[in-house]
Write a protein that holds these residues in place. Structure first.
Motif, PDB file in Angstrom:
ATOM      1  N   ILE A  43       0.853  -1.209   0.000  1.00  0.00           N
ATOM      2  CA  ILE A  43       0.000   0.000   0.000  1.00  0.00           C
ATOM      3  C   ILE A  43       0.876   1.241   0.000  1.00  0.00           C
ATOM      4  O   ILE A  43       0.585   2.224  -0.690  1.00  0.00           O
ATOM      5  N   THR A  44       1.958   1.213   0.780  1.00  0.00           N
ATOM      6  CA  THR A  44       2.871   2.361   0.828  1.00  0.00           C
ATOM      7  C   THR A  44       3.473   2.607  -0.544  1.00  0.00           C
ATOM      8  O   THR A  44       3.598   3.760  -0.970  1.00  0.00           O
ATOM      9  N   PHE A  51       0.730   9.825  -4.287  1.00  0.00           N
ATOM     10  CA  PHE A  51       1.086  11.054  -3.575  1.00  0.00           C
ATOM     11  C   PHE A  51       2.605  11.113  -3.430  1.00  0.00           C
ATOM     12  O   PHE A  51       3.151  10.622  -2.447  1.00  0.00           O
ATOM     13  N   PRO A  52       3.306  11.700  -4.386  1.00  0.00           N
ATOM     14  CA  PRO A  52       4.784  11.762  -4.297  1.00  0.00           C
ATOM     15  C   PRO A  52       5.222  12.484  -3.017  1.00  0.00           C
ATOM     16  O   PRO A  52       4.604  13.448  -2.585  1.00  0.00           O
ATOM     17  N   GLY A  53       6.259  11.978  -2.396  1.00  0.00           N
ATOM     18  CA  GLY A  53       6.794  12.597  -1.181  1.00  0.00           C
ATOM     19  C   GLY A  53       6.243  12.000   0.097  1.00  0.00           C
ATOM     20  O   GLY A  53       6.654  12.402   1.181  1.00  0.00           O
ATOM     21  N   THR A  54       5.310  11.060   0.017  1.00  0.00           N
ATOM     22  CA  THR A  54       4.786  10.413   1.221  1.00  0.00           C
ATOM     23  C   THR A  54       5.467   9.069   1.407  1.00  0.00           C
ATOM     24  O   THR A  54       5.835   8.395   0.451  1.00  0.00           O
ATOM     25  N   VAL A  57       0.870   5.520   4.793  1.00  0.00           N
ATOM     26  CA  VAL A  57      -0.527   5.948   4.788  1.00  0.00           C
ATOM     27  C   VAL A  57      -0.722   7.147   5.717  1.00  0.00           C
ATOM     28  O   VAL A  57      -1.444   8.084   5.391  1.00  0.00           O
ATOM     29  N   GLU A  58      -0.068   7.118   6.877  1.00  0.00           N
ATOM     30  CA  GLU A  58      -0.203   8.227   7.825  1.00  0.00           C
ATOM     31  C   GLU A  58       0.313   9.532   7.226  1.00  0.00           C
ATOM     32  O   GLU A  58      -0.276  10.596   7.425  1.00  0.00           O
ATOM     33  N   ASP A  59       1.444   9.472   6.487  1.00  0.00           N
ATOM     34  CA  ASP A  59       1.968  10.672   5.838  1.00  0.00           C
ATOM     35  C   ASP A  59       0.991  11.200   4.794  1.00  0.00           C
ATOM     36  O   ASP A  59       0.830  12.406   4.637  1.00  0.00           O
ATOM     37  N   ALA A  60       0.347  10.292   4.072  1.00  0.00           N
ATOM     38  CA  ALA A  60      -0.590  10.708   3.026  1.00  0.00           C
ATOM     39  C   ALA A  60      -1.842  11.341   3.625  1.00  0.00           C
ATOM     40  O   ALA A  60      -2.452  12.211   3.006  1.00  0.00           O
ATOM     41  N   THR A  61      -2.191  10.932   4.838  1.00  0.00           N
ATOM     42  CA  THR A  61      -3.426  11.453   5.449  1.00  0.00           C
ATOM     43  C   THR A  61      -3.171  12.475   6.552  1.00  0.00           C
ATOM     44  O   THR A  61      -4.127  12.949   7.166  1.00  0.00           O
ATOM     45  N   LYS A  62      -1.911  12.837   6.804  1.00  0.00           N
ATOM     46  CA  LYS A  62      -1.635  13.738   7.931  1.00  0.00           C
ATOM     47  C   LYS A  62      -2.187  15.144   7.712  1.00  0.00           C
ATOM     48  O   LYS A  62      -2.448  15.848   8.671  1.00  0.00           O
TER      49      LYS A  62
END
Length: 143
Positions: A43-44, A51-54, A57-62
């Motif tokens: 998934i990561t 989402f480049p730079g994530t 999952v937590e980084d994508a939704t932060k």
């Protein structure tokens, strides 16, 4: 009361439940490791393309949060938890489906039970008739 408790504990359904809870606890470790080490990295990887730079999952939704009067509402964490739950549930579904398929392949020994047919009213009447005939024969011999 002790006798009733003993009967309750020795019921098959209670024992099956206890075994299920123990197996479920042990199975949690397997599902957790599978999710952490196989599913989440996949998934990561997908999220890193979307989402480049994530990094996860937590980084994508932060960024999915808002603040009201200094109180932070982090609905991104909720979305992340929902995604993790759905992944775990899907993996568990696949594992159980594979186990059920394997159980259907292995033939089970069929236990033949003796079928006891219930007595019909005709059977009972025939028995009564036979008893009455025997009783009449005994009375005739006495005379």
């Amino acid at each position: 009361m002790l006798k009733e408790f003993k009967e309750f504990i020795s019921r098959g359904s209670v024992l099956d439940l206890a075994v299920g809870v123990i197996i479920g606890g042990a199975f949690t470790g397997i599902v957790t490791k599978l999710t952490e080490n196989v599913i989440t990295p996949l998934i990561t990887l997908i999220i890193s393309f979307i989402f480049p730079g994530t990094k996860n999952v937590e980084d994508a939704t932060k960024g999915l949060n808002f603040v009201v009067n200094g109180v932070k509402f982090d609905y991104g964490a909720v979305i992340s938890a929902i995604i993790t739950f759905l992944i775990t549930a899907f993996v568990l579904f696949l594992i159980i489906k594979a186990v059920n398929k394997a159980n259907n392949i292995i033939p089970k020994k069929e236990v033949e039970e003796e079928v006891v047919e219930p007595e019909t009213s005709e059977d009972i009447l025939q028995d009564i008739r036979g008893l009455l005939i025997e009783q009449n024969k005994k009375e005739i011999k006495k005379d």
